[in-house]
Design a protein around this motif. Sequence first.
Motif, PDB file in Angstrom:
ATOM      1  N   VAL A 174       0.837  -1.193   0.000  1.00  0.00           N
ATOM      2  CA  VAL A 174       0.000   0.000   0.000  1.00  0.00           C
ATOM      3  C   VAL A 174       0.875   1.247   0.000  1.00  0.00           C
ATOM      4  N   GLY A 175       2.108   1.100   0.461  1.00  0.00           N
ATOM      5  CA  GLY A 175       3.037   2.229   0.465  1.00  0.00           C
ATOM      6  C   GLY A 175       3.350   2.778   1.841  1.00  0.00           C
ATOM      7  N   TRP A 176       3.011   2.039   2.902  1.00  0.00           N
ATOM      8  CA  TRP A 176       3.339   2.518   4.241  1.00  0.00           C
ATOM      9  C   TRP A 176       4.844   2.348   4.457  1.00  0.00           C
ATOM     10  N   PRO A 177       5.582   3.451   4.590  1.00  0.00           N
ATOM     11  CA  PRO A 177       7.050   3.383   4.638  1.00  0.00           C
ATOM     12  C   PRO A 177       7.595   2.575   5.820  1.00  0.00           C
ATOM     13  N   ASP A 178       6.971   2.662   6.985  1.00  0.00           N
ATOM     14  CA  ASP A 178       7.475   1.906   8.136  1.00  0.00           C
ATOM     15  C   ASP A 178       7.351   0.407   7.920  1.00  0.00           C
ATOM     16  N   ALA A 179       6.271  -0.012   7.273  1.00  0.00           N
ATOM     17  CA  ALA A 179       6.089  -1.434   6.981  1.00  0.00           C
ATOM     18  C   ALA A 179       7.110  -1.900   5.949  1.00  0.00           C
TER      19      ALA A 179
END
Length: 191
Positions: A174-179
């Motif tokens: 989805v683009g969540w940087p921390d993930a």
Amino acid sequence: MVILEACSAAAEASHAAVTDGTVEGAERDAAIATYKAAESVIGHLMSQLYFGSGAHANNRDAAVGLMSVDTMRGFLVDYRPMLELLVASHEPSTHHHLVELYEFLIPGDPAGVFDALHALLTGPAAREGYHHESLAAPVIVRMITRYIADHRSIFEDETRRFALVEILRLFSDVGWPDALKLLYELPDLLR
């Protein structure tokens, strides 16, 4: 359980009727109203478990809710059928409170909670787009970081390691940087 079972059945039937296009007009409106009412009750029941368990308390030292690992373990056993019904909800808000409840209950059964979390996140929560919610990614990254720090041994099991990667991919795609960062660091973290 009687209320939750009835509401879950009503929500599922009305959701199916509306989404598969078998009802129109007044029947469709009635199905939507039934769905909203049933999911409202389901959300309320989820809130009762969330707040009653003490999962909401920022101060974990406060004398509220489940105070020990044994009581958490007992809660997971006693409420397992209810938690399984709550997973089937179609509402991301219910899923979010369930995720936060699971985060609180990790000490009671780290492996069992992770397995339940994986089933929720890659099943019904993914179906409803929970991984797109801005509140979701920070909680999931925090939980996985906690798992790696405190319960790394559960990932010696190859199936569970695959499940961990699957969860991180869901959120990083989805683009969540921390993930995404955690996914790239995972091989080093699991050494």
